[in-house]
Design a protein around this motif. Sequence first.
Motif, short mmCIF file in Angstrom:
data_model
loop_
_atom_site.label_atom_id
_atom_site.label_comp_id
_atom_site.label_asym_id
_atom_site.label_seq_id
_atom_site.Cartn_x
_atom_site.Cartn_y
_atom_site.Cartn_z
N LYS A 31 48.95 26.11 36.93
CA LYS A 31 48.03 27.08 36.35
C LYS A 31 47.35 27.86 37.46
O LYS A 31 46.77 27.26 38.35
N GLN A 34 47.53 26.71 40.94
CA GLN A 34 47.15 25.32 41.23
C GLN A 34 48.13 24.39 40.53
O GLN A 34 48.61 24.69 39.44
N LYS A 35 48.37 23.24 41.16
CA LYS A 35 49.29 22.27 40.57
C LYS A 35 48.55 20.96 40.35
O LYS A 35 47.88 20.46 41.26
N PHE A 36 48.63 20.44 39.16
CA PHE A 36 48.01 19.15 38.87
C PHE A 36 49.08 18.20 38.34
O PHE A 36 49.87 18.58 37.49
N ILE A 64 42.30 20.17 31.22
CA ILE A 64 42.89 21.46 31.58
C ILE A 64 43.00 22.31 30.32
O ILE A 64 43.57 21.88 29.31
N PHE A 65 42.44 23.50 30.38
CA PHE A 65 42.46 24.43 29.27
C PHE A 65 43.87 24.98 29.13
O PHE A 65 44.47 25.45 30.11
N ASP B 115 38.62 23.09 34.44
CA ASP B 115 38.27 23.66 33.14
C ASP B 115 37.30 22.77 32.37
O ASP B 115 36.43 23.25 31.66
N GLU B 116 37.52 21.49 32.48
CA GLU B 116 36.67 20.57 31.72
C GLU B 116 36.34 19.39 32.61
O GLU B 116 37.23 18.78 33.20
N ASN B 142 41.07 22.34 45.93
CA ASN B 142 41.82 23.39 46.63
C ASN B 142 40.96 24.55 47.12
O ASN B 142 41.26 25.71 46.88
#
Lengths: 438, 634
Positions: A31, A34-36, A64-65, B115-116, B142
Amino acid sequence: MNEEFQGYKGRALQVLKRIGARVGDIVRVLKKGQKFEGILIPRSEFGDDKHIVIKLRSGYNIGIFIDKDTEINKIGPGVKPTFSPPPLPDQKTKLPRVAVLSTGGTIASRVDYRTGGVRPALTANDLYSVVPELSDIAVIEAQILFSIFSENITPNHWSQATKYVARHIKHGVAGVVVAHGTDTMGYTAAALSFALQNLPVPVILVGSQRSADRPSSDAATNLIGAVKAAASAPFAEVVVAMHETVNDQSIIFHRGTKTRKCDTSRRDAFKSINTSPLARFKNDKITMLTDNYNRRESQRKLTTKPLFEEKVSLVKFYPGLNPGVIKWYAENGFKGIILEGTGLGHISSRCFPIIKKAIARNILIGMTSQCIWGRINMNIYNTGRDLLKLGVIPLGDMLSETALIKMMWALGNTKDEEEAKRLLTSNVANECLCRTVF
Amino acid sequence: MVTTNYKEIELKVGLEIHQQLNSEKKLFCDCLAELFNEVPEITFLRKLRPTQSELGQIDPAAFFEFQKGIKFSYEGNRDTSCLVEMDEEPPHDLNREALEAALIISLMLNAPPVDEIHVMRKTVIDGSTTTGFQRTCVIAFNGNVKTKVKIIPIQHIGLEEDAARKTGEDETLHIYRLDRLGIPLVEVTTAPVIHTPEEAEEVALLIGRLLRATGKVKRGIGSIRQDLNISIRDGALVEIKGVQELELVSLVVKYEVQRQLNLLRIKTELLKRGVKGEDLESTLVDVTNVFANTKCTIIRTALEKERHILAVKLPGFEGLLRKELIPRVRLGTEMADRARFWGRVGGIFHTDELPAFGVTIEEVNELKQRMNVEIGDAVVFVVANLDNASDALEAVKKRAKEALNGVPPETRAANPDGSTRYMRPRPGAARLYPETDVPSIYVSSKYVNNLRRNLPELPERKLKRLMDERGLNEKLAKQILDSKFSKLFEKAVEESQISPTFVAVTLTETLKALEREGVEIQKISDEQYLEIFSLITRGRTTKEAVPHLITWLSKNQGSTGIKAVKGLGLAMLSKAELEEIFDTLIEDNRGLLKEHKKKAFGVLMSLVMQRVRGRAKANIVSAIARKKLEEFDS
């Protein structure tokens, strides 16, 4: 709830279904550059439907939205957590046998750091493994009675619990521990106090105010105190075992009919009302705090009176109470009402006519005080005297909750109104004491 | 110090900076986020029990302490602790003021917020939290910060509650103060891309400056703590906790590198001597009677308390225990640290440092004989009760074995001189699980964008502006930037017409000088400084009077600048009052003035200024002097 997608709904659920990822799977999210990467975690039922929650390798959870620019892929199946419990402590078979019955909630548990889930420890081996000290005190026989929140307990559960406790006692245990959510533990303790008569051994209700999954929980220390008392305390009564103060130092035993949860949160939430606690466990030793108690006597023959009449209510009086409330009970088949009056035992004279009618319909009406501490006396003011004349039964220093349960129990065990009245006003399980000691 | 080629030894340093926020309230309750030094109003006693996890991991040090029955005593007062700190009530909602500060810090570090936000519980059972865990959440990932030559990635920006502070301990009881527990902390973690000690200090300074630029962080000792993760090739990852002074960062790194290099040298030497792990399995021997008649006071006092002396032989270690790793720290010191931690003893004795402390050569020889020592062996002994003595020597044996592998990975604590001491073994993977009592927080992009538009000025930009617009020289500009008065400086300059340089000097050098003289400048409020500057602008006092006014105000708390002026008799003299002073002085010094004739002006000025300094402007005084001298001459 859907186990595979715990808590997920709406948009988030659709996305998860589309990529075939379930709770516990490893997912990768891209997203905005960025990478999660992490494990898909259950979502709180109160969360919205626009986020997914993952546990990153660092151990942190983030939400994550999900929008149209979010790319989610499942990159691997979840790894089932492996748990190798520490070796069980040696069983010392010569120790007293103690039954530990659970009704819900978790007196002992372990945390799954992978998902954040908390797993209750329910079997005897689980209990030894989580609270190894127990193996030096007793041989545990564990049984799950119910798995419900304590606010969902009903009189029917009290009847069942009575039977289970009785069964273990008849099989010769040195004592019974009942693990219980604290919210209604006082009610259950009172119910068992009336239902289990002629107790040969102690019955200890125990709970915790800090959940068992945290290192600071009071659960283990309370449980150790409870099992110790069940195994070797000199008394044979129904009691509640909890922290005496905010210190992790002593466990105090309150009589089941004289105790109440007096704080929403503190470890020492339970207090003995209008009496001293029965006993204390401190520095590995149980000390009796009164001489007047029912002694342990394993030969004594237990009798049970496990029935409770559910059509009994507790009405708290407050300024302006609409008499129609009492009327509703009277007209809907209720067999008894405990009033929680003001001060020495009063309610507004506006309620007198309906009280009179209810009593005329053979509805039992008992009076207790909302002061919590102290004894009612209805001879001091006119209001009290008038209520007595109407036939309201004064219940001395009894807690209103205990009076409610006692009335349920009295009406559950006899159809004879006079006998019920007699039971109500006599002392059955130390609930109604003649002296008010400073 | 020997010069070290840091590139060759592949030095890698990562920073973890913990900075307290200056929010009024704590992170999960409304208690004041302040410390107290008075006698505590509340004390209570607790135990912590390691919870079992599905992963089956328990912090070994914490589990050890639990097994030893360590209890914790907590102290609090009612302003700074409530039932939340006492773990008698669930946490309240996350403090939004602190959250906003953490978001601002993240954005200034170019790190996009998550985000949350999900608050987690990080298991910590050393007693520093009453719950047995620390509440923590990640705010952003980051980010980066730029040094003059490269970009340092910021891996993680977190918001967490500070822990209680330890105020004492004995063998079975640790005492903690609750005031610090729950103060919001921002944690900034860099990638391990720092390769020299100087660079570590530069990055720490850079991040510290950026944090202060937000105006939302606490200042003063203990409000910022730098943790360093340091490794070199063939060494180990060592985590150093709690470097409180920025100036120490490079020294701590230098020392740690030196320590690891020397440990590697010891390893080489041990291998050369052919020492093996199994040589270090020797049993503990009770040697109490060797010292039955000792003249060593420490041992004698302990023996009078019926303590025992246990000894262990370390084959092949002779001479190595006294080998200095960094100044004042020897391999023997490291073993003593371990013995203190695991065995709760005061320290150890070893044959590399004996005879000394009253222990005679005869006693050493007898000890060696009892221990069947051969050439090249060392003996370590401790004086304590049997249980502790045996724990202590087992820890010494373990440390000796670790020496065979070079550097043990461990967590160390920084000392004020830049050296470090053993703290505990490195904890396993962080054990985090959700704090279910605190709801997750949605961070909307609208909110973030709004914060982004209103970010505080970046330090380097501000520095340039202080020089270009305010005309400060570089040194003063830097001092203002790093001082806690940078906001006050701007306000004072805007509001008064005094030279920015004077304001800057007052708020930095003058205050520093006063502080050295023992003036309690922390008692002066921003409003009082602003009033002083305003009094100067309005001609009610002079620049020269400023140090006196500040000193007076520090002793008269809650007073005002104008009262200070009056109280010190520093009110400006009227023209009439000045003329009167002139007349008296001229009358008293007629001879002197006549004698000096040409220099009469200078003489008169000096006489008058001695009397009126701080109460009159020099230009007015000189005008009157000129007039009076004309009258005098005629």
